[in-house]
Design an enzyme around this catalytic site. Structure first.
Site, PDB file in Angstrom:
ATOM      1  N   GLY A  86       0.785  -1.068  -0.102  1.00  0.00           N
ATOM      2  CA  GLY A  86       0.000  -0.044  -0.039  1.00  0.00           C
ATOM      3  C   GLY A  86       1.202   1.129  -0.069  1.00  0.00           C
ATOM      4  O   GLY A  86       2.003   1.389  -0.274  1.00  0.00           O
ATOM      5  N   ASN A 130       3.254   5.857  -8.139  1.00  0.00           N
ATOM      6  CA  ASN A 130       3.279   5.430  -9.634  1.00  0.00           C
ATOM      7  C   ASN A 130       4.061   4.387 -10.005  1.00  0.00           C
ATOM      8  O   ASN A 130       3.939   3.670 -11.088  1.00  0.00           O
ATOM      9  CB  ASN A 130       3.643   6.786 -10.422  1.00  0.00           C
ATOM     10  CG  ASN A 130       2.564   7.792 -10.650  1.00  0.00           C
ATOM     11  OD1 ASN A 130       1.438   7.440 -10.581  1.00  0.00           O
ATOM     12  ND2 ASN A 130       2.918   8.990 -11.035  1.00  0.00           N
ATOM     13  N   GLY A 131       4.978   3.973  -9.296  1.00  0.00           N
ATOM     14  CA  GLY A 131       5.633   2.657  -9.422  1.00  0.00           C
ATOM     15  C   GLY A 131       4.555   1.633  -9.113  1.00  0.00           C
ATOM     16  O   GLY A 131       4.801   0.803 -10.154  1.00  0.00           O
ATOM     17  N   HIS A 132       4.119   1.422  -8.202  1.00  0.00           N
ATOM     18  CA  HIS A 132       3.008   0.459  -7.991  1.00  0.00           C
ATOM     19  C   HIS A 132       1.922   0.563  -9.152  1.00  0.00           C
ATOM     20  O   HIS A 132       1.833  -0.376  -9.724  1.00  0.00           O
ATOM     21  CB  HIS A 132       2.225   0.739  -6.642  1.00  0.00           C
ATOM     22  CG  HIS A 132       2.882   0.632  -5.661  1.00  0.00           C
ATOM     23  ND1 HIS A 132       3.216   1.713  -4.593  1.00  0.00           N
ATOM     24  CD2 HIS A 132       3.540  -0.436  -4.987  1.00  0.00           C
ATOM     25  CE1 HIS A 132       3.780   1.397  -3.531  1.00  0.00           C
ATOM     26  NE2 HIS A 132       4.221   0.081  -3.784  1.00  0.00           N
ATOM     27  N   GLY A 181       8.788  -5.170  -8.840  1.00  0.00           N
ATOM     28  CA  GLY A 181       9.432  -4.113  -9.303  1.00  0.00           C
ATOM     29  C   GLY A 181      10.985  -4.363  -9.368  1.00  0.00           C
ATOM     30  O   GLY A 181      11.359  -5.050  -8.235  1.00  0.00           O
ATOM     31  N   LYS A 208      12.987  -2.246  -8.598  1.00  0.00           N
ATOM     32  CA  LYS A 208      13.197  -1.600  -7.377  1.00  0.00           C
ATOM     33  C   LYS A 208      13.578  -2.203  -6.118  1.00  0.00           C
ATOM     34  O   LYS A 208      14.629  -2.015  -5.512  1.00  0.00           O
ATOM     35  CB  LYS A 208      12.174  -0.349  -7.106  1.00  0.00           C
ATOM     36  CG  LYS A 208      12.306   0.140  -5.424  1.00  0.00           C
ATOM     37  CD  LYS A 208      12.932   1.287  -5.541  1.00  0.00           C
ATOM     38  CE  LYS A 208      12.903   1.839  -4.321  1.00  0.00           C
ATOM     39  NZ  LYS A 208      12.137   1.477  -3.231  1.00  0.00           N
ATOM     40  N   GLN A 266      14.605  -8.895  -3.818  1.00  0.00           N
ATOM     41  CA  GLN A 266      13.381  -9.439  -3.724  1.00  0.00           C
ATOM     42  C   GLN A 266      12.932 -10.377  -4.850  1.00  0.00           C
ATOM     43  O   GLN A 266      12.546 -11.556  -4.409  1.00  0.00           O
ATOM     44  CB  GLN A 266      12.474  -8.549  -3.376  1.00  0.00           C
ATOM     45  CG  GLN A 266      11.061  -8.997  -3.178  1.00  0.00           C
ATOM     46  CD  GLN A 266       9.978  -7.884  -2.404  1.00  0.00           C
ATOM     47  OE1 GLN A 266      10.141  -7.750  -1.406  1.00  0.00           O
ATOM     48  NE2 GLN A 266       9.426  -7.193  -3.288  1.00  0.00           N
ATOM     49  N   SER A 294       9.281   5.678  -3.656  1.00  0.00           N
ATOM     50  CA  SER A 294       8.917   4.581  -2.491  1.00  0.00           C
ATOM     51  C   SER A 294       7.858   5.026  -1.791  1.00  0.00           C
ATOM     52  O   SER A 294       7.779   6.348  -1.389  1.00  0.00           O
ATOM     53  CB  SER A 294      10.411   4.437  -2.157  1.00  0.00           C
ATOM     54  OG  SER A 294      10.360   3.912  -0.718  1.00  0.00           O
ATOM     55  N   SER A 295       7.297   4.109  -1.077  1.00  0.00           N
ATOM     56  CA  SER A 295       6.303   4.524  -0.062  1.00  0.00           C
ATOM     57  C   SER A 295       7.022   5.149   1.053  1.00  0.00           C
ATOM     58  O   SER A 295       6.303   6.064   1.933  1.00  0.00           O
ATOM     59  CB  SER A 295       5.485   3.265   0.315  1.00  0.00           C
ATOM     60  OG  SER A 295       4.923   2.581  -0.694  1.00  0.00           O
TER      61      SER A 295
END
Ligand code: AMP
Length: 276
Positions: free
Chosen positions: A29, A33-35, A145, A147, A151, A183-184
């Site tokens: 959450g 814009n990346g998500h 991503g 990013k 992961q 990033s969030s």
């Protein structure tokens, strides 16, 4: 957009969709814009796009970080609607975890390098939640991503080891106009931090531009020096590694990636660039 909060309800709904292809975008959450670029890619290539929003406690090794993680669910839902996402899965913690369950999957050194060194246990938590989410959504394609490069490598290894029938799609890093990777966690940066944070993407680009001029050891050292010289920035690592195992790269390694993590003020930021 349909929203589900229980595993059972989303499973039943998706089962009823027959052979429709499903594109899945797992998130925590605080969408940016990346998500949304991941949602756009999923929409393009699948019949149904599912996004999950779940701040997964098992991947946080710092209780304060978990507590202060932003959770603007209403704004997130509005963004997903606008992006044309079909389904949101937004479970509570006790819907995903039943008591004190255990998880461990050996993915070798990948887990202990880079992020793993600074966030022990983090990738076990990531694999635990991604495994559960894949089991619930059973997507055709999983969008993640670049990013969070490490992961993707860890999740890919899990998928290989457990023979999970899903295709991973790595999506490029979305950046602000000045180069900062979205990033969030960027909401926690003060105005000064925000300026200092630019040293991450600038240094990665400098390394890419100078890759043919200096050797890897020199590049890593000079990059760490550049990060450390920036006010308010404490670099944790800057490594140039092979893009698959994230181990030592040599000048003739095929895929080379430079990865960095640094504290900027009180916020920990990640960034990376594919060099080749
Ligand atoms: P998170 O909500 O941070 O767990 O991120 C959810 C997904 O969005 C992960 O696959 C991330 O790699 C991806 N993501 C995060 N930031 C970006 C970005 N700036 N550009 C592209 N994808 C991103």
């Amino acid at each position: 957009m349909k929203t589900f909060t229980t595993r059972r309800a989303i499973r039943e709904y998706l089962c009823a969709q027959g052979s429709a292809t499903i594109g899945f975008v797992p998130t925590m959450g605080a969408l940016h814009n990346g998500h949304l670029s991941l949602i756009a890619q999923a929409k393009q290539a699948n019949d149904i796009t599912v996004c999950s929003i779940f701040v997964n406690p098992t991947q946080f090794n710092d209780a304060k970080d978990l507590k202060k993680y932003p959770r603007p669910i209403e704004a997130d839902m509005a963004k997903l609607e606008l992006a044309g996402c079909d389904i949101l899965f937004n479970p509570a913690v006790n819907e995903m975890y039943d008591g004190n369950e255990q998880w461990h999957l050996d993915v070798g050194r990948l887990e202990y390098l880079l992020e793993g060194e600074f966030r022990p246990g983090h990738y076990q938590g990531v694999m635990q939640v991604v495994f559960k989410l894949l089991d619930i959504v059973k997507p055709t394609n999983l969008y993640m991503g670049q990013k969070d490069y490490q992961q993707i490598m860890v999740v890919n290894k899990m998928i290989e080891l457990l023979n999970i029938p899903v295709n991973i799609v790595m999506c490029p890093i979305e950046r602000e106009a000045d180069g900062l990777a979205m990033s969030s966690r960027n909401v926690h940066l003060t105005a000064e931090d925000r300026q200092h944070a630019l040293v991450l993407s600038k240094t990665l680009n400098w390394v890419k531009d100078n890759f043919d001029r200096l050797n890897i050891a020199e590049l890593q050292q000079q990059a760490m020096d550049k990060l450390a010289a920036e006010e308010g920035v404490e670099p944790e690592y800057f490594r140039i590694v092979d893009g698959k195992m994230l181990l030592h790269a040599s000048e003739n390694t095929q895929i080379i990636v430079a990865l960095t993590a640094a504290r900027v003020g009180k916020t920990r930021l990640l960034d990376n660039v594919l060099i080749r």
